[in-house]
Design an enzyme around this catalytic site. Structure first.
Site: not given
Length: 433
Positions: A11, A30, A122, A211, A263, A266, A324
């Site tokens: 993200v 980071d 999220t 979601n 996503c 979770k 995917k």
């Protein structure tokens, strides 16, 4: 505007690169020095189509940079986005917010007055309240605002989703923070992307509700596929028939082996935990989670059935491992449960995936990774299409069949039509047809 992105994972990196492409001055921060060194060398930590070129373009234009120095990076920023991981917590399935809270504590002493702190990760409802409390407790005189701005990025299409979003959700009741967020997203107004301002808690819930609803659509059509097989109907016709109703829509109505990724698994678990903690159970989502978990192993049993009900000593070729296409993400991929079911039944598993084999080999060490679909099928008793990569949509079926010992093909994504597969000498089974 000057923006800092705390966290340079999926993200944070995609969002930071896209903001820089809008013309903002962005630094991605980071703690992982190796990751920052790689990014400075234009080595991406994830596979996302087009991301490497987007990062390079904006680094070369000096709009995007990477650093491990949080304090220096936050100097003069108009907004600081928290984009760290919120994985499912072991034991109860709730989102692990330790990284969010740790980032909040660190930035409390480093941000300038009138900085907008944005939760991009999220996070469960009420997290923004706690982030605000942490910062205010550490720096009581500081004027700041905490805003919720959830992401709605699909892996494999994240750059397009960021630049051409269905909507931009911003949760805050502070007017000057709204103006800052408007300025940050102003380049998207040319695309007429709607910006929805809500309360912070509503914004946090929108992400989870969205979601959970999409996961419900996937699970619904998967169960309809099972019913189609019993009744002699075709799930693709059913999907089209209900999807043409504009109250329903056609997206996320493609039958398959179940949802996975970073996503849906979770976020549905986190929503369940939030609902339980607030004595407001969400029974539909509970059923979705249970049905999806059961479906993945059921797909393994479907492959075993194609082998005549006995997989012991037989070889199965899996085409596709990631949850995917166009990603290397193996998190909660259906292939994991499918492989385990096959191994438990005594089968040998060989596999190929265009991008996911390095990650998959860490999770599935018993699986033999091969360099092509045809190598995976060499001597196989059955081949199963698990992920709908473009590379598998136009296979040389004669070549695939001649490489095999058996003749079973199980198409878990309904990529092919039965007549073309059977003409190549296969016994074909698919989903809901």
């Amino acid at each position: 505007m000057k923006i800092a992105m705390i966290g340079s994972g999926y993200v944070g990196l995609v969002s930071g690169a896209c903001f820089a492409d809008f013309g903002h001055d962005v630094v991605c921060v980071d703690k992982d020095a190796r990751k920052i060194d790689q990014l400075n060398a234009n080595i991406m930590p994830i596979f996302e189509p087009g991301l490497d070129m987007l990062v390079k373009t904006n680094v070369d234009a000096k709009r995007l940079s990477f650093s491990t120095d949080l304090k220096a990076s936050l100097k003069g920023c108009d907004a600081v986005f928290i984009a760290v991981g919120t994985p499912s917590r072991r034991g109860d399935g709730h989102a692990d917010l330790s990284y969010v809270y740790a980032a909040s504590e660190e930035l409390a002493a480093a941000i300038d007055p009138k900085t907008v702190v944005v939760t991009k990760s999220t996070v469960p409802v009420g997290t923004g309240d706690e982030v605000e409390r942490i910062i205010r407790e550490a720096n009581p005189t500081l004027e700041f605002a905490v805003v919720s701005n959830p992401e709605f990025l699909r892996e494999g299409a994240a750059i397009g989703d960021f630049k051409r979003p269905d909507r931009i959700v911003v949760g805050t009741d502070v007017e000057w923070a709204r103006e800052t967020m408007r300025a940050i997203y102003r380049p998207l107004f040319l695309n007429e992307s709607p910006i929805l301002f809500t309360s912070r808690r509503s914004s946090e819930l929108i992400k989870y509700a969205a979601n959970a609803f999409l996961a419900t659509k996937i699970t619904f059509i998967n169960e309809m596929a099972d019913l189609c097989e019993k009744l002699g109907a075709n799930v693709q016709d059913v999907s089209r028939g209900i999807g043409l109703d504009n109250r329903i829509g056609s997206k996320f109505l493609h039958a398959g082996p179940g949802y996975g990724g970073s996503c849906f698994p979770k976020d549905t678990l986190a929503l369940l935990k939030t609902a339980q903690d607030n004595d407001s159970p969400v029974r539909i989502v509970e059923a979705v989670v249970q049905a999806n978990d059961l479906r993945k192993r059921a797909m393994g049993r479907k492959i075993i059935a194609a082998l005549g009900g006995d997989a012991r000593g037989k070889k199965v070729a899996l085409l596709g491992l990631t949850f995917k296409p166009n990603t290397d993400d193996m998190r909660d991929a259906p292939s994991i449960a499918i492989v385990q079911t096959l191994l438990d039944a005594g089968a040998q598993v060989h596999a190929h995936d265009p991008e996911g084999m390095e990650e998959a080999s860490k999770i599935l060490p018993e699986v033999v990774m091969t360099d092509s679909a045809y190598a995976a099928a060499e001597g196989a008793d059955a081949v199963a299409l698990v992920t709908e990569w473009d590379a598998y949509r136009a296979l040389d079926l004669a070549k695939l069949r001649s490489a095999m010992n058996g003749d079973a093909m199980v198409d878990l994504r309904n990529i092919y039509r039965s007549n073309e597969i059977e003409a190549a000498g296969f016994r074909y089974s698919s989903i809901g047809r």
